[in-house]
Scaffold this active site. Structure first.
Site, PDB file in Angstrom:
ATOM      1  N   TYR A 101       0.824  -1.203   0.000  1.00 55.97           N
ATOM      2  CA  TYR A 101       0.000   0.000   0.000  1.00 55.97           C
ATOM      3  C   TYR A 101       0.858   1.253   0.000  1.00 55.97           C
ATOM      4  CZ  TYR A 101       0.901   0.865   5.002  1.00 55.97           C
ATOM      5  OH  TYR A 101       1.502   1.157   6.199  1.00 55.97           O
ATOM      6  N   GLU A 123      12.818   2.525  14.024  1.00 54.29           N
ATOM      7  CA  GLU A 123      11.884   3.552  13.551  1.00 54.29           C
ATOM      8  C   GLU A 123      10.651   3.511  14.439  1.00 54.29           C
ATOM      9  OE1 GLU A 123      10.382   2.657   9.592  1.00 54.29           O
ATOM     10  OE2 GLU A 123      10.237   0.522  10.053  1.00 54.29           O
ATOM     11  N   LEU A 177      11.380   1.259   6.923  1.00 55.95           N
ATOM     12  CA  LEU A 177      10.780   1.667   5.658  1.00 55.95           C
ATOM     13  C   LEU A 177      11.450   2.973   5.231  1.00 55.95           C
ATOM     14  CD1 LEU A 177       8.391   0.996   3.677  1.00 55.95           C
ATOM     15  CD2 LEU A 177       7.184   2.858   4.828  1.00 55.95           C
TER      16      LEU A 177
END
Ligand code: PMP
Length: 285
Positions: free
Chosen positions: A33, A180, A205
């Site tokens: 997505y 993260e 990411l």
């Protein structure tokens, strides 16, 4: 009033959008997505989101659902149909519908393409003004966090743990180093005004906002170090912040109950948010 969503070629009311129970997105989280923010009815950092989408598809040997021109057209039509001024467009592509099997189905299986919009107050979010409190949690996600899959359960569990502890979010940690946030990239600002954020690898990411914000930091002549940083460095930092498409730059004011800096949103974080928003609006389409 219900939203208009996009599903496999059609713009339809959300209650009419139906996906098969055999869709691999449903059975295996075999889906990727992207979330693009919308300001004043325009898409922010859109080409970069498409670039990452192609990478995610390629890493998973998944087919393109349609070309980039068409994807832009769908995004724009959906923004218009829902009169979206401020918020996000969510786009998901799954490997499609097939009998349940761990093996990917043959290449003739048609990917499912689904998009919806969500109205949100991105600019005036209270977290931007007040900052957020976070806790640290051991990162127990899979080893391919570089692919933006819909497999988000550990992130969800971590956000719930944060909520149960009365804070806003969590940073995920491996071997004493910050990877993260649950749904954002994590940064600290040292007492010498150096910005430190983990380098790109399969542990995080590669955020679209991260790329843009690091460019803004360069413009401000700030030194950037892309490297792992420790829990201790984080807790003793002058400032901390997170970035993501829907939160831009958001200050972090507390880590595991330890105040960061003055315990108020830091100057560098606030400046970066301001510059990022200026630049983002310039490239909005
Ligand atoms: N890391 C994770 C785990 C995320 O879920 C997100 C948000 N999708 C990000 C980083 C930030 O990426 P972006 O700036 O592209 O929203």
């Amino acid at each position: 009033m219900s939203r208009t969503v996009y599903l496999d070629g059609d713009f339809i009311a959300e209650e009419d959008a139906k996906v098969s129970v055999f869709d691999r997105g449903f059975l295996f989280a075999d889906a990727i997505y992207e979330v693009t923010s919308v300001l004043e009815g325009k898409l922010i950092d859109f080409p970069q989101h498409l670039k990452r989408l192609h990478r995610s598809l390629s890493e998973l040997n998944m087919q393109e659902a349609c070309n980039d021109k068409k994807l832009l057209e769908i995004h724009r039509k959906l923004v218009k149909a829902n009169d979206l001024q401020e918020g996000i467009v969510y786009m998901q592509i799954t490997r499609g519908v097939a009998d349940r099997s761990f093996f990917y189905p043959d290449s003739e299986t048609k990917p499912t393409l689904f998009l919806f919009t969500q109205k949100m107050n991105l600019i005036e979010a209270p977290s931007a003004k007040n900052g957020i409190k976070i806790i640290l949690i051991e990162d127990k996600r899979w080893g391919r966090c570089d692919i933006k899959t819909t497999q988000l359960l550990f992130a969800s569990m971590s956000k719930m743990e944060a909520k149960d502890k009365g804070v806003d979010d969590a940073w995920l940690v491996s071997d004493g180093k910050i990877n993260e946030g649950t749904s954002n990239n994590a940064y600290i600002v040292t007492h010498d005004d150096v910005i430190v954020t983990r380098d790109i690898s399969n542990k995080i990411l590669s955020g679209i906002t991260r790329i843009a914000v690091l460019k803004c930091a360069e413009k401000l002549n700030l030194t950037i170090e892309e490297r792992p940083f420790s829990i201790e460095e984080a807790k003793n930092a002058k400032e901390a912040f997170v970035t993501s498409a829907s939160t831009f730059v958001t200050p972090v004011i507390e880590i595991d109950a330890k105040l960061i800096g003055t315990g108020k949103p830091g100057e560098v974080s606030q400046k970066l948010r301001e510059i990022y928003l200026q630049e983002a609006r310039k490239v909005a389409i």
